[in-house]
Design an enzyme around this catalytic site. Structure first.
Site, PDB file in Angstrom:
ATOM      1  CB  CYS A 249      -4.411   3.044   4.994  1.00 12.16           C
ATOM      2  SG  CYS A 249      -3.410   1.831   5.877  1.00 12.16           S
TER       3      CYS A 249
HETATM    4  N1  LIG Z   1      -0.559   1.418   9.272  1.00  9.52           N
HETATM    5  C1  LIG Z   1      -1.752   0.877   9.118  1.00  9.52           C
HETATM    6  O1  LIG Z   1      -2.686   1.234   9.826  1.00  9.52           O
HETATM    7  C2  LIG Z   1      -2.002  -0.210   8.091  1.00  9.52           C
HETATM    8  C3  LIG Z   1      -3.216  -0.902   8.136  1.00  9.52           C
HETATM    9  C4  LIG Z   1      -3.458  -1.917   7.222  1.00  9.52           C
HETATM   10  C5  LIG Z   1      -2.503  -2.193   6.249  1.00  9.52           C
HETATM   11  N2  LIG Z   1      -1.333  -1.488   6.209  1.00  9.52           N
HETATM   12  C6  LIG Z   1      -0.358  -1.850   5.175  1.00  9.52           C
HETATM   13  O2  LIG Z   1       0.670  -2.618   5.786  1.00  9.52           O
HETATM   14  C7  LIG Z   1       1.931  -2.372   5.153  1.00  9.52           C
HETATM   15  C8  LIG Z   1       2.938  -1.912   6.183  1.00  9.52           C
HETATM   16  O3  LIG Z   1       2.510  -0.692   6.724  1.00  9.52           O
HETATM   17  P1  LIG Z   1       3.005  -0.159   8.131  1.00  9.52           P
HETATM   18  O4  LIG Z   1       2.084   0.957   8.494  1.00  9.52           O
HETATM   19  O5  LIG Z   1       3.205  -1.271   9.063  1.00  9.52           O
HETATM   20  O6  LIG Z   1       4.429   0.436   7.721  1.00  9.52           O
HETATM   21  P2  LIG Z   1       5.582   0.958   8.724  1.00  9.52           P
HETATM   22  O7  LIG Z   1       6.332   1.981   7.976  1.00  9.52           O
HETATM   23  O8  LIG Z   1       4.993   1.301  10.056  1.00  9.52           O
HETATM   24  O9  LIG Z   1       6.492  -0.329   8.949  1.00  9.52           O
HETATM   25  C9  LIG Z   1       7.204  -0.932   7.935  1.00  9.52           C
HETATM   26  C10 LIG Z   1       8.496  -1.482   8.524  1.00  9.52           C
HETATM   27  O10 LIG Z   1       9.124  -2.254   7.493  1.00  9.52           O
HETATM   28  C11 LIG Z   1      10.525  -2.020   7.560  1.00  9.52           C
HETATM   29  N3  LIG Z   1      11.054  -2.387   6.251  1.00  9.52           N
HETATM   30  C12 LIG Z   1      10.953  -1.735   5.076  1.00  9.52           C
HETATM   31  N4  LIG Z   1      11.502  -2.441   4.096  1.00  9.52           N
HETATM   32  C13 LIG Z   1      11.971  -3.577   4.648  1.00  9.52           C
HETATM   33  C14 LIG Z   1      12.653  -4.715   4.153  1.00  9.52           C
HETATM   34  N5  LIG Z   1      12.918  -4.834   2.856  1.00  9.52           N
HETATM   35  N6  LIG Z   1      13.006  -5.675   5.018  1.00  9.52           N
HETATM   36  C15 LIG Z   1      12.718  -5.570   6.333  1.00  9.52           C
HETATM   37  N7  LIG Z   1      12.056  -4.527   6.869  1.00  9.52           N
HETATM   38  C16 LIG Z   1      11.692  -3.540   6.031  1.00  9.52           C
HETATM   39  C17 LIG Z   1      10.656  -0.579   7.965  1.00  9.52           C
HETATM   40  O11 LIG Z   1      11.903  -0.323   8.579  1.00  9.52           O
HETATM   41  C18 LIG Z   1       9.489  -0.415   8.954  1.00  9.52           C
HETATM   42  O12 LIG Z   1       9.874  -0.660  10.286  1.00  9.52           O
HETATM   43  C19 LIG Z   1       1.635  -1.369   4.062  1.00  9.52           C
HETATM   44  O13 LIG Z   1       1.397  -2.049   2.866  1.00  9.52           O
HETATM   45  C20 LIG Z   1       0.361  -0.703   4.528  1.00  9.52           C
HETATM   46  O14 LIG Z   1      -0.394  -0.171   3.468  1.00  9.52           O
HETATM   47  C21 LIG Z   1      -1.053  -0.519   7.118  1.00  9.52           C
END
Ligand SMILES: NC(=O)c1ccc[n+]([C@@H]2O[C@H](COP(=O)([O-])OP(=O)(O)OC[C@H]3O[C@@H](n4cnc5c(N)ncnc54)[C@H](O)[C@@H]3O)[C@@H](O)[C@H]2O)c1
Length: 401
Positions: free
Chosen positions: A257
């Site tokens: 983030c």
């Molecule tokens: N990690 C945090 O603390 C946090 C907090 C708020 C917002 N976000 C936002 O949330 C979003 C996700 O972040 P995250 O940390 O959960 O990511 P992450 O990498 O932990 O998880 C993403 C998951 O999506 C899967 N994936 C990717 N492309 C895909 C597709 N086309 N179809 C199905 N699955 C797919 C991946 O295999 C992975 O398991 C981002 O936009 C991030 O900026 C993250």
């Protein structure tokens, strides 16, 4: 309700854990190993207990899948896929695009599609909706909304239930249904007037952190040059009951983030011809911290680290999580190796990283503490080398920021 969540990482699995207490949740992820593990009830995310996952699986309320056909009759689809930067540090929407393709092709009924992935204002209206429509075989009038995620992995005081959640739909019906869905597991929903406001608010929240972390990191350098303690000075400033918020200096920012989201805002600002100078400078300051830290260590150790054994303690980007994405520890190691040091790392929470396992604490002449997890013994870390440089401000009697 039948809820499909695209992406079962930090955000998607956290939402799945809460939603599957009342809804039937399909966790769709294109990583088969992830899906196999989840269907065995093994959580890979801090804050999501395996026991809760197992309970939801047993109750028939949670299933992970790689099969798009499992999404066909979902009433609600939540998008929680990565939104990283490309090699030019510009927004990379390729994961959103592929998620939209999956959704468009798979859905066989009208659904409410909610984006939780962080992106620039206009993503829902100008990218997600047209993309889903492009891939929909028959003309289905889906509803579209945004509700940016605020999860802070590893945090227990603020969670899905008590953290206020912003939301906005492209239509009133989309807003109302989004409110109805999240009300089943979140106590405080805040509607804003457009998806663009919700998207921009999320980016500004993280930009606020990025800029303030850079400011305090720059101040740490100034305080050191002045020969005063940065921590004592910050604690003194923090006695002011209003108009001040304390941030702590560190080796830099990491995770998915803070190092990434502000660049989404800067990108949009550039598209509109508006400078985003604070964001750019904050990026530079935070990325320069590892070099500054190694220079301090160098100065304290006779001006050379060539051939010296150095252990980096804590490589996760923050305490109590195993997340190493964009971790500043990587840059600290690179700077040390540039100086000819022989570098090992120790992190019992991360365990294995970049093809090697965490080494035992100690055994080096120099230790640089980047992240302190609660499971680490502070006294042992402070005594782990003849010279210890602490970037966390939590060790006493050592050198550090
Ligand atoms: N990690 C945090 O603390 C946090 C907090 C708020 C917002 N976000 C936002 O949330 C979003 C996700 O972040 P995250 O940390 O959960 O990511 P992450 O990498 O932990 O998880 C993403 C998951 O999506 C899967 N994936 C990717 N492309 C895909 C597709 N086309 N179809 C199905 N699955 C797919 C991946 O295999 C992975 O398991 C981002 O936009 C991030 O900026 C993250």
């Amino acid at each position: 309700m039948k809820v499909a969540i695209i992406g079962q990482g930090y955000v998607g699995l956290t939402i799945a854990a809460f939603a599957s207490k009342t809804h039937q949740v399909i966790g769709f992820d294109n990583n088969p190993e992830n899906v196999t593990r989840l269907n065995k009830g093994i959580s890979h995310i801090e804050g999501v207990e395996s026991a809760d996952l197992i309970a939801s699986i047993k109750a028939g309320l949670y299933k992970a899948t790689t099969k798009p056909s499992d999404l066909s009759d979902a009433e609600i689809v939540v998008i929680a896929v990565p939104t990283p930067l490309n090699s030019d540090r510009k927004p990379d929407l390729s994961f959103i695009e592929s998620a939209c393709k999956t959704i468009g092709l798979a859905l066989k009924r009208q659904a409410l599609i909610i984006n939780e992935s962080t992106s620039f204002p206009g993503t829902l209206r100008d990218h997600i909706k047209p993309l889903v429509e492009k891939y929909s075989e028959k003309k289905l009038e889906h509803l579209y909304a945004i509700s940016p995620e605020r999860v802070d992995p590893g945090r227990t005081d603020w969670n899905q239930k008590n953290t206020p959640r912003l939301f906005a739909g492209l239509t009133k019906e989309a807003s109302d249904r989004t409110c109805e869905f999240y009300s089943t597991f979140c106590d405080n929903l805040v509607e804003v007037s457009s998806p663009e406001v919700a998207e921009a608010a999320k980016l500004f929240e993280n930009t606020f952190r990025q800029v303030n972390i850079a400011l305090v990191n720059e101040f740490a350098e100034i305080a050191h040059a002045l020969g005063i303690s940065v921590h004592e000075t910050l604690n003194a400033a923090n006695t002011k009951p209003y108009g001040f918020m304390k941030f702590n200096p560190s080796a830099g920012v990491g995770g998915h983030c803070i190092p990434v989201d502000p660049s989404y805002l800067a990108y949009m600002a550039a598209q509109k011809g508006v400078p985003a100078t604070f964001i750019e400078r904050a990026n530079e300051v935070n990325l320069e911290m590892p070099k500054y830290i190694v220079e301090r260590v160098l100065a304290d150790n006779g001006g050379s680290l060539n051939g010296k054994k150095v252990q980096v303690v804590g490589v996760a980007y923050k305490p109590n999580v195993a997340d190493v994405r964009e971790t500043p520890a990587e840059l600290v190691i690179a700077e040390l190796e540039k100086q000819g040091a022989y570098v090992t790392w120790h992190d019992p929470v991360v365990g294995s990283w970049r093809g090697s396992d965490s080494s035992n604490l100690g055994g080096a002449e120099i230790a640089i503490v980047v992240t302190l997890h609660d499971v680490m013994d502070i006294a042992l870390v402070a005594a782990s080398a003849a010279y210890v440089f602490d970037t966390t401000g939590k060790l006493s009697g050592t050198k550090g920021l």
